[in-house]
Design an enzyme around this catalytic site. Structure first.
Site: not given
Length: 620
Positions: A11, A163, A251, A258, A288, A360, A388, A391
Site C-alpha cells: 500500500y 501519514n 462555615q 469551601r 501506515n 466592575k 475521502e 474510506n
C-alpha cells in the site's frame, strides 16, 4: 525497494491511496510526488488578514514530533530527510502550514504535506524566517545549509512524511504543558482567595479529603493547606471568627471557597490523564504501512488514527472550562461587598467610591470570558464526517480539538490574569484596611480619653467606662463601609458609637439628671471632637501608606503566597488601582497575561510550593 523489484504489492508504494488503493503503479517516486501535490489543498488567505496559517510554534512542535516518530525506524524513510528537517528547526526556519483542513484520521495529511512540500522544493512552499520575512523553499534550504538540494522522494517516503498525527499531538503537547501550569496556578490562587476573604482553612483538612479517596482532590487540598499553613491572614481571620461566633455562619460559602478542592480535583486528574495519553502519542509510531525490517514485512494498520488526541483534548477542554467556572465564581465573590468580608464593592481602592468603580468592568469581562469558555467545552469528536470517498468514515478530529483547547487555554489565561491582579488588589486593600482601622481605633481612643474621662470640674466622669465598648465597635465594623466619610451620621460607625454612649447613659440612671455626670451631655462634644480629628488622621495615614511608610507592614510578606504577589507587584510593576489614577485595569491585566504567556509565572508559582513535600500535612 527490494520488495518492489520482486513484484511485492504494498500500500502506498505500488498502489494508490485510500479509497483508490485499487490502482497500481511501478513509478513509486512519481506516485509520492503526486501525493504531496494533491494533499497541498490548504488555504492560507491574504497575508496578515485572514489568519489561516498554523502558529509557527505549533508547526515546529509537529516537526519535532514527526522526527521522533520517524527515528524509530518503522516508516521507510532516509535518515538524510530527518537531518534536513532538523536543520530547518535549528535555523529557525518554519514551513507555513494551513490552520485547517485535517481530520487527523489518516494522520494530519494536509498540513504535513506542506513540510514535505518544502523538502521537495514545491513552488508553492513558503516558510517563516525569524525576522518575519517569508521565504520560499530554495531560500529555506540555503539558509539552513542543506547541501543536498531538494529531495526526490523514493517509494514510501511521502507517506512517511504525511501519514502521521504529529500536528495534532504536537499542538496538544504544548496545550497540556500550559494546562498543567494553569491547574497548579488555580490551586494556589484558590488558597490566596481564602486568605483575602478571611476564610476558614478547615476546608483543606487532610482527613476530609482522605475520606473521599480521589487523588486530584487530595492534591488540591494539600497544596491549599500548605499555602495557608502559618498564613498571617489565617491568624487574623481566626481572631475575627472568634468575635460574636454565634452571630456568624458556622462555615464559609458553599462553592467558591469551601468546595474548591472537590471541584478542582477531578479537573487535575483529567489533565494528568490527558498528559499521559499525549506523551504516549508523541512517542509512538503512527503511520501506515509500518515496515518491519526483521520480518521483511509491511504491516497495514491504522496507527494514524488520532483518537487519543481528540478524546484527550475534548476532556482537557472540559476541565479547563470547569477551572474557569470556579475562578469566575471566586472573582464574583471577591468584588461583591455582600460576600467579601469587608472589602469595598468592586475592590475600589480610591477615596471616593462614587468616583471609583474598581473592577466592575473586569467582572463584566470575566463573565464574557467564562461564557466563551463554557461554549468551547462542547466536544469536537462527536462531529465526525465521513471523508475521502467514505474510506475515512470515522476520524479523530484531533487537530481541531487541539486548536479549540488552545483557544480555551488562552481564555483561561485571560481569566487567571484578571483574577491574579484582583487578588493583589484585595491584598493591598487588606493592608490599607488594617492601617486605617488602627488609625481609627487610636483616634477614637484618644478622643474618648480627652472628652469622656474628665468632667467639667476635673473630676472623673462616668462616661470614662465607654472607651472599651467604643473600641469594640471599631473592631467589629467593616472599615470600607464608612472610611470615605468616617464621621457621616448616615454611616454605621458614627451610629454605633453614638449607640454605645446612649446605652451607657441609660445604665447611668439617676446620674443623668445631673449635667456634671450626664453621659448624654457628652455625646455632642465627643462627636464634634471626632469630626475635627478623625478625617485628618485617616487622610494622613493614607498618605503615609501611599508613600510606602505604613505603620503596619503588609501581612502578605509573612505568607507562602508572597512570591506570587511579589512577582505581580514588583517584577511586573503593577500597583493598587484607583479611580484617582489614569491607569486602567486592562493595562495591568495585560502585563500579567503577557508574563503567563511567556512562562514567567512558573518560577514564582513553584517558589510558593518550595517547602511542600508533595504530601498533605499529617493529621495530629
Amino acid at each position: 525497494m527490494e520488495s518492489m523489484d520482486k513484484g511485492t504489492d504494498s500500500y502506498g508504494v505500488t498502489t494508490g491511496f485510500g479509497a483508490t488503493s485499487h490502482r497500481r503503479t511501478k513509478q513509486g517516486g512519481a506516485l509520492h510526488k503526486e501525493l504531496i501535490r494533491f494533499l497541498n489543498a490548504g488555504i492560507f488567505g491574504t497575508n496578515g488578514e485572514s489568519g489561516h496559517t498554523l502558529a509557527p510554534s505549533a508547526t515546529r512542535a509537529a516537526m519535532l514530533v514527526r522526527i521522533n516518530t520517524l527515528l524509530q525506524g518503522y516508516s521507510g524513510i532516509r535518515f538524510e530527510i530527518l537531518e534536513a528537517i532538523t536543520s530547518l528547526l535549528n535555523h529557525s526556519i518554519t514551513p507555513c502550514l494551513p490552520l485547517r483542513g485535517t481530520i487527523t484520521a489518516s494522520g494530519d495529511l494536509v498540513p504535513l504535506s506542506y513540510i514535505a512540500g518544502m523538502l521537495t522544493g514545491r513552488p508553492n512552499s513558503k516558510g517563516d524566517w525569524p525576522d518575519g520575512k517569508e521565504i520560499d523553499a530554495g531560500e529555506a534550504f540555503r539558509l539552513a545549509g542543506i547541501p543536498s538540494g531538494f529531495f526526490e522522494l523514493q517509494p514510501k517516503e511521502g507517506l512517511a512524511l504525511v501519514n502521521g498525527t504529529a500536528v495534532g499531538s504536537g499542538l496538544a503537547s504544548m496545550v497540556l504543558f500550559e494546562a498543567n501550569v494553569l491547574s497548579v496556578l488555580s490551586e494556589v490562587i484558590s488558597a490566596i482567595f481564602c486568605e483575602v476573604m478571611q476564610g476558614k482553612p478547615e476546608f483543606t483538612d487532610h482527613l476530609t479529603h482522605k475520606l473521599k479517596h480521589h487523588p486530584g482532590q487530595i492534591e488540591a487540598a494539600a497544596i491549599m493547606e500548605h499555602i495557608l499553613d502559618g498564613s498571617s491572614y489565617m491568624k487574623v481571620a481566626k481572631k475575627l471568627h472568634e468575635l460574636d461566633p454565634l452571630q456568624k455562619p458556622k462555615q464559609d460559602p458553599y462553592a467558591a471557597l469551601r468546595t474548591s478542592p472537590q471541584w478542582l480535583g477531578p479537573q487535575i486528574e483529567v489533565i494528568r490523564n490527558a498528559t499521559l495519553s499525549i506523551e504516549r502519542e508523541i512517542n509512538s509510531v503512527n503511520d501506515n504501512p509500518l515496515i518491519d525490517v526483521s520480518r521483511n514485512k509491511a504491516l497495514h494498520g491504522r496507527n494514524f488514527q488520532g483518537t487519543p488526541i481528540g478524546v484527550s483534548m475534548d476532556n482537557t477542554r472540559l476541565a479547563i472550562a470547569a477551572i474557569g467556572k470556579l475562578m469566575f465564581a471566586q472573582f464574583s465573590e471577591l468584588v461583591n461587598d455582600f460576600y467579601n468580608n469587608g472589602l469595598p464593592s468592586n475592590l475600589s481602592g480610591g477615596r471616593n467610591p462614587s468616583l471609583d468603580y474598581g473592577f466592575k468592568g473586569a467582572e463584566i469581562a470575566m463573565a464574557a470570558y467564562c461564557s466563551e469558555l463554557q461554549f468551547l467545552a462542547n466536544p469536537v469528536t462527536n462531529h465526525v464526517q465521513s471523508a475521502e470517498q467514505h474510506n475515512q468514515d470515522v476520524n479523530s478530529l484531533g487537530l481541531i480539538s487541539s486548536r479549540k483547547t488552545a483557544e480555551a487555554v488562552e481564555i483561561l489565561k485571560l481569566m487567571s490574569s484578571t483574577f491574579l491582579v484582583g487578588l493583589c488588589q484585595a491584598i493591598d486593600l487588606r493592608h490599607l484596611e488594617e492601617n486605617l482601622k488602627s488609625t481609627v481605633k487610636n483616634t477614637v481612643s484618644q478622643v474618648a480619653k480627652r472628652v469622656l474621662t474628665i468632667g467639667v470640674n476635673g473630676e472623673l466622669h462616668p462616661s470614662r467606662f465607654c472607651e472599651k465598648d467604643l473600641i469594640k465597635v471599631v473592631d467589629g465594623e467593616h472599615l470600607f463601609a464608612y472610611i470615605d466619610d468616617p464621621c457621616s451620621c448616615t454611616y454605621p460607625l458614627m451610629q454605633k458609637l453614638r449607640q454605645v454612649l446612649v446605652e451607657h447613659a441609660l445604665i447611668n440612671g439617676e446620674k443623668e439628671k445631673d449635667s456634671s455626670t450626664s453621659i448624654f451631655q457628652k455625646i455632642g462634644a465627643f462627636e464634634e471632637e471626632l469630626k475635627t480629628h478623625l478625617p485628618k488622621e485617616v487622610e494622613s495615614a493614607r498618605i503615609e501608606l501611599e508613600r510606602g511608610n505604613s505603620a503596619i507592614p503588609n501581612r502578605i510578606k509573612e505568607c507562602r503566597s508572597y512570591p506570587l504577589y511579589k512577582f505581580v507587584r514588583e517584577e511586573l510593576k503593577t500597583s493598587l488601582l484607583t479611580g484617582e489614577k489614569v491607569r486602567s485595569p486592562g493595562e495591568e491585566f495585560d502585563k500579567v497575561f503577557s508574563a503567563i504567556c511567556q512562562g514567567k509565572v512558573i518560577d514564582p508559582l513553584l517558589e510558593c510550593l518550595r517547602e511542600w513535600n508533595g504530601a498533605p500535612i499529617p493529621i495530629c
